[in-house]
Design a protein around this motif. Structure first.
Motif, mmCIF file in Angstrom:
data_model
loop_
_atom_site.group_PDB
_atom_site.id
_atom_site.type_symbol
_atom_site.label_atom_id
_atom_site.label_comp_id
_atom_site.label_asym_id
_atom_site.label_seq_id
_atom_site.Cartn_x
_atom_site.Cartn_y
_atom_site.Cartn_z
ATOM 1 N N THR A 103 1.046 -1.050 0.024
ATOM 2 C CA THR A 103 -0.085 -0.013 -0.054
ATOM 3 C C THR A 103 0.933 1.317 -0.007
ATOM 4 O O THR A 103 2.074 1.172 -0.425
ATOM 5 N N CYS A 104 0.252 2.319 0.237
ATOM 6 C CA CYS A 104 0.974 3.682 0.191
ATOM 7 C C CYS A 104 1.817 4.230 1.185
ATOM 8 O O CYS A 104 1.799 3.460 2.411
ATOM 9 N N GLN A 105 2.671 5.154 0.818
ATOM 10 C CA GLN A 105 3.673 5.561 1.864
ATOM 11 C C GLN A 105 3.070 6.041 3.344
ATOM 12 O O GLN A 105 3.593 5.579 4.114
ATOM 13 N N GLY A 123 -10.193 7.728 4.692
ATOM 14 C CA GLY A 123 -9.590 6.421 4.378
ATOM 15 C C GLY A 123 -8.218 6.241 4.325
ATOM 16 O O GLY A 123 -7.791 5.087 4.692
ATOM 17 N N CYS A 124 -7.404 7.330 4.293
ATOM 18 C CA CYS A 124 -5.966 6.982 4.417
ATOM 19 C C CYS A 124 -5.401 6.564 5.931
ATOM 20 O O CYS A 124 -4.474 5.792 5.698
ATOM 21 N N CYS A 125 -6.284 6.705 6.557
ATOM 22 C CA CYS A 125 -5.851 5.975 7.975
ATOM 23 C C CYS A 125 -7.076 4.857 8.373
ATOM 24 O O CYS A 125 -6.748 3.951 8.788
ATOM 25 N N THR A 162 -0.761 13.277 2.954
ATOM 26 C CA THR A 162 -0.941 11.960 2.000
ATOM 27 C C THR A 162 -1.077 12.705 0.633
ATOM 28 O O THR A 162 -0.360 13.712 0.467
ATOM 29 N N CYS A 163 -1.496 11.882 -0.327
ATOM 30 C CA CYS A 163 -1.328 12.508 -1.631
ATOM 31 C C CYS A 163 -2.144 13.586 -1.748
ATOM 32 O O CYS A 163 -1.845 14.893 -2.416
ATOM 33 N N SER A 164 -3.354 13.688 -1.167
ATOM 34 C CA SER A 164 -4.227 14.930 -1.453
ATOM 35 C C SER A 164 -3.696 16.342 -0.845
ATOM 36 O O SER A 164 -3.348 17.385 -1.367
ATOM 37 N N PRO A 183 3.921 11.634 0.586
ATOM 38 C CA PRO A 183 2.952 11.742 -0.428
ATOM 39 C C PRO A 183 2.684 10.193 -1.070
ATOM 40 O O PRO A 183 3.716 9.443 -1.481
ATOM 41 N N SER A 184 1.729 9.990 -1.539
ATOM 42 C CA SER A 184 1.458 8.421 -1.973
ATOM 43 C C SER A 184 1.904 8.130 -3.430
ATOM 44 O O SER A 184 1.915 7.016 -3.645
ATOM 45 N N TYR A 185 1.800 9.256 -4.357
ATOM 46 C CA TYR A 185 2.339 8.932 -5.747
ATOM 47 C C TYR A 185 3.803 8.708 -5.979
ATOM 48 O O TYR A 185 4.240 8.428 -7.227
HETATM 49 S S1 SF4 Z 1 -5.858 8.929 -0.672
HETATM 50 FE FE1 SF4 Z 1 -3.551 8.663 -1.449
HETATM 51 S S2 SF4 Z 1 -2.655 8.503 0.710
HETATM 52 FE FE2 SF4 Z 1 -4.559 8.134 0.766
HETATM 53 S S3 SF4 Z 1 -4.978 5.785 1.154
HETATM 54 FE FE3 SF4 Z 1 -5.190 6.838 -0.982
HETATM 55 S S4 SF4 Z 1 -3.345 6.671 -2.194
HETATM 56 FE FE4 SF4 Z 1 -2.986 6.436 0.003
#
Ligand code: SF4
Length: 461
Positions: free
Chosen positions: A19-21, A44-46, A103-105, A141-143
């Motif tokens: 999953t993401c960072q 959702g990110c948490c 997060t990404c946003s 950032p998740s990207y």
């Molecule tokens: S919105 Fe971005 S930071 Fe949040 S869970 Fe999805 S990919 Fe990860």
């Protein structure tokens, strides 16, 4: 016979391995006592990360969210993050450290979290004069990167902010990485046998939490703010997972002259031997008889199984890079052939990883290492008969690849939610080698029975 390292050719990801960072940063945060990580992003990110932690450990963990919504994309989300921090400090009197995880946003809209921390530090002094709460901005950032780099960045940001020069001590910092409570317990056991004092960053043994009268319904790690401060004064640092803690160990080396030893994850006989040798060099302690006996027992367990049941078995392994590479070495030790290794991100550092170089020089069979891989890489290779497998090793997200293709599977890594209590067992150390060898054997034995393939052998060996 060759070992190749290449990036997945196809664009896009089907059934991701990672999953993401921010997930990695949250894992670091829950490892610290008196800490609640705040995820600055959508809920959702948490929420999904908490769910994975709960599935894997069967425990609840406190993680907060600034819960940004549509208006944030236009006006920015700093006021929500500010409000969240103030609310948390007011509500939780035990709170001493609070990482703010982007997060990404919130990275895309350009929220200045570092600036917010400076503002909040002044506000906390004024509004909570008797409290000291350390705020750490963590940029994830998740990207870019994955849960692996998220872990590495978060622990580095925390150590950079909190470690403080003080009186030198005789401790060895242990950067544990994203491992199970059973692994942390095993490393502590090795330290105890060698009479070495460890400073565990992060100490997640307590994620295996007992049910006690009046038990707190939330689990948390045991690394304290003082442990983090004192990491600057240790004799040295050892890193179990190069890609999850290596950066922080290097920071301590550069900033505070604490030497960093970054070697293979101590899985299997050879890598555990190396780990113990590194400890003897750092501390002048000898390897005690008790660990030599454990080593002997592990070799005995492997010898009982390797030639008869493991020899030439073809294995695919996916998951955390440090885990995958160490498991591959373990498989080779046990006479198996890890023919396919899948690493779920595109870290350019893999091309220079000495462990991959070593594999390239030593394997006498065809081995593929795919970066930026997904579980479809595994599934499509099986379906297209590009690879024939006797065993799959990885976390529970790949279980349907194993089930649908009737290939035995050993659950290892994170998350493992479809087998009970795996977080309790070590894969590290000599005891971990015994656990791994016997778990692999039992997976193969069950498969032999269900498929009626030479199952009679089990009557007579
Ligand atoms: S919105 Fe971005 S930071 Fe949040 S869970 Fe999805 S990919 Fe990860």
């Amino acid at each position: 016979m060759s070992c190749s390292l290449q990036e997945k050719e196809r664009k896009g990801i089907i059934n991701p391995i990672f999953t993401c960072q921010p997930a990695g940063a949250q894992f670091v945060g829950i490892g610290i006592k008196d800490c609640i990580p705040l995820v600055h992003g959508g809920q959702g990110c948490c929420m999904f990360v908490r769910l994975l932690f709960a599935q894997h450990f069967n425990e609840n963990f406190d993680i907060a969210s600034s819960s940004v919504h549509e208006s944030t994309a236009v006006f920015g989300g700093l006021s929500q993050a500010e409000e969240a921090v103030i609310t948390m400090i007011g509500r939780y009197p035990h709170l001493r450290i609070l990482p703010i995880i982007t997060t990404c946003s919130t990275e895309t809209i350009g929220d200045d979290v570092d600036g917010l921390v400076l503002k909040l530090e002044k506000r906390i002094k004024k509004e909570f004069p008797d409290r000291e709460v350390i705020l750490v901005p963590v940029h994830t950032p998740s990207y870019t990167g994955s849960q692996i780099s998220g872990y590495d960045n978060a622990i580095n940001d925390i150590v950079t902010k909190v470690a403080k020069k003080g009186k030198k001590n005789n401790k060895i910092n242990v950067f544990t990485g994203w491992v199970n409570p059973g692994d942390v317990k095993e490393v502590k056991h090795i330290f105890e046998e060698m009479q070495i004092e460890g400073n565990f960053l992060m100490d997640t043994e307590s994620f295996d939490a007992p049910t006690m009268p009046g038990k707190d319904s939330f689990a948390h790690g045991s690394t304290t703010v003082e442990d983090l401060e004192d990491s600057a004064n240790a004799k040295a640092s050892v890193v179990l997972c190069k890609y999850e803690g290596g950066k922080a160990a290097k920071t301590l080396e550069t900033k505070f002259k604490v030497p960093a030893v970054i070697d293979s994850m101590p899985i299997g006989i050879k890598n555990t031997d190396k780990f113990l040798m590194n400890l003897t060099k750092l501390t002048d302690r000898k390897v005690p008889e008790s660990l030599a006996i454990e080593r002997g027992k592990a070799i005995d367990a492997i010898a009982d199984l390797a030639h008869m049941f493991f020899a030439d078995k073809k294995v695919a392994i996916y998951g955390d890079p440090d885990l995958v590479l160490a498991l591959a070495e373990f498989c080779i030790e046990c006479e198996m052939k890890p023919v396919l290794l899948l690493l779920g991100d595109d870290n350019k550092g893999y091309a220079k990883d000495t462990r991959i170089e070593e594999l390239k020089n030593k394997v006498d069979f065809d081995m593929e290492i795919i970066t930026n891989a997904d579980l479809w890489d595994l599934e499509s290779r099986i379906k297209n008969k590009e690879v024939e497998l006797d065993l799959i090793m990885g976390h529970s997200k790949g279980r349907y690849v194993a089930i649908d293709n009737e290939i035995p599977m050993v659950r290892v890594g994170f998350p493992t939610f479809d087998r009970a209590g795996l977080y309790r067992n070590p894969v590290i150390g000599y005891n971990g080698a015994i656990y791994l060898a016997e778990t692999i054997a039992n997976a193969l034995f069950s498969h032999m029975e269900y498929k009626h393939e030479r199952e009679w052998v089990l009557n007579v060996w």
